[in-house]
Design a protein around this motif. Structure first.
Motif, short mmCIF file in Angstrom:
data_model
loop_
_atom_site.label_atom_id
_atom_site.label_comp_id
_atom_site.label_asym_id
_atom_site.label_seq_id
_atom_site.Cartn_x
_atom_site.Cartn_y
_atom_site.Cartn_z
N TYR A 43 0.94 -1.12 0.01
CA TYR A 43 -0.15 0.09 -0.03
C TYR A 43 0.95 1.19 -0.08
O TYR A 43 0.52 2.08 -0.82
CB TYR A 43 -1.11 0.10 0.92
CG TYR A 43 -1.78 0.97 1.19
CD1 TYR A 43 -2.75 1.47 0.27
CD2 TYR A 43 -1.90 1.97 2.49
CE1 TYR A 43 -3.67 2.32 0.32
CE2 TYR A 43 -3.00 2.94 2.42
CZ TYR A 43 -3.82 3.39 1.57
OH TYR A 43 -4.54 4.32 1.62
N ALA A 46 2.42 1.79 -3.47
CA ALA A 46 1.38 2.15 -4.55
C ALA A 46 1.13 3.64 -4.18
O ALA A 46 0.82 4.68 -5.13
CB ALA A 46 0.16 1.24 -4.13
N LEU A 47 1.08 4.26 -2.81
CA LEU A 47 0.72 5.40 -2.66
C LEU A 47 1.95 6.43 -3.06
O LEU A 47 1.60 7.53 -3.66
CB LEU A 47 0.41 5.68 -1.04
CG LEU A 47 -0.75 5.37 -0.28
CD1 LEU A 47 -0.85 5.61 1.00
CD2 LEU A 47 -1.88 6.00 -1.20
N CYS A 48 3.17 5.92 -2.84
CA CYS A 48 4.44 6.72 -3.26
C CYS A 48 4.39 6.80 -5.04
O CYS A 48 4.78 7.88 -5.25
CB CYS A 48 5.58 5.96 -2.85
SG CYS A 48 5.86 6.38 -0.89
N GLU A 49 3.90 5.66 -5.60
CA GLU A 49 3.78 5.95 -6.98
C GLU A 49 2.43 6.66 -7.39
O GLU A 49 2.64 7.40 -8.65
CB GLU A 49 3.29 4.50 -7.57
CG GLU A 49 4.78 3.60 -7.54
CD GLU A 49 4.43 2.19 -7.79
OE1 GLU A 49 3.55 2.00 -8.03
OE2 GLU A 49 5.62 1.40 -7.78
N GLU A 50 1.38 6.98 -6.56
CA GLU A 50 0.45 7.70 -7.30
C GLU A 50 -0.02 9.00 -6.86
O GLU A 50 -0.29 9.83 -7.63
CB GLU A 50 -0.91 7.06 -6.64
CG GLU A 50 -1.12 5.37 -7.55
CD GLU A 50 -1.23 5.65 -9.05
OE1 GLU A 50 -2.00 6.54 -9.35
OE2 GLU A 50 -0.47 4.81 -9.68
N LEU A 51 0.60 9.30 -5.58
CA LEU A 51 0.28 10.81 -4.89
C LEU A 51 1.46 11.36 -5.24
O LEU A 51 2.53 11.30 -4.77
CB LEU A 51 0.10 10.64 -3.46
CG LEU A 51 -0.99 9.81 -3.11
CD1 LEU A 51 -1.27 9.74 -1.69
CD2 LEU A 51 -2.39 10.47 -3.67
N PRO A 52 1.53 12.67 -6.05
CA PRO A 52 2.86 13.55 -6.52
C PRO A 52 3.40 13.88 -4.97
O PRO A 52 4.68 13.93 -5.26
CB PRO A 52 1.83 14.83 -6.94
CG PRO A 52 0.63 14.24 -7.17
CD PRO A 52 0.12 13.25 -6.30
N ARG A 55 5.84 11.14 -4.18
CA ARG A 55 6.74 10.41 -5.17
C ARG A 55 8.37 10.63 -4.84
O ARG A 55 8.98 9.59 -5.04
CB ARG A 55 6.45 10.83 -6.41
CG ARG A 55 5.26 10.44 -7.07
CD ARG A 55 5.21 10.62 -8.41
NE ARG A 55 3.83 10.16 -8.92
CZ ARG A 55 2.93 10.81 -9.84
NH1 ARG A 55 3.24 12.22 -10.00
NH2 ARG A 55 2.01 10.30 -10.15
N THR A 64 12.66 0.91 -3.39
CA THR A 64 11.57 0.02 -3.63
C THR A 64 11.83 -1.33 -3.32
O THR A 64 11.29 -2.24 -2.91
CB THR A 64 10.82 0.29 -4.96
OG1 THR A 64 10.58 1.61 -5.21
CG2 THR A 64 9.68 -0.45 -5.28
#
Length: 74
Positions: A43, A46-52, A55, A64
């Motif tokens: 989770y 995924a948050l690090c990839e989706e939320l600007p 990132r 990762t």
């Protein structure tokens, strides 16, 4: 055989440990904690990839992969 209370499925483990021992790796408190950590790591990635604004936290593929290796610990 002596076992840790984190590996117990329920109070029936004392008397019926022989019959339920194979289930301990899936239904014990220890298993719950282990699977919860795995889900939380996925989770977080995924948050690090989706939320600007997140990132930059995982700056490289190495970060990762380190988290992924923690997920694989059983």
């Amino acid at each position: 055989m002596q076992f840790d209370s984190l590996q117990a499925i329920s109070p029936i483990d004392g008397r019926y440990r022989g019959q339920v021992e194979a289930l301990a790796s899936y239904f014990s408190e220890e298993a719950l904690i282990r699977y919860r950590v795995r889900v939380e790591i996925l989770y977080f990635i995924a948050l690090c990839e989706e939320l600007p604004h997140l990132r930059g936290i995982l700056r490289s593929e190495e970060h990762t992969s380190e988290l992924q290796s923690l997920r694989r610990i059983s």
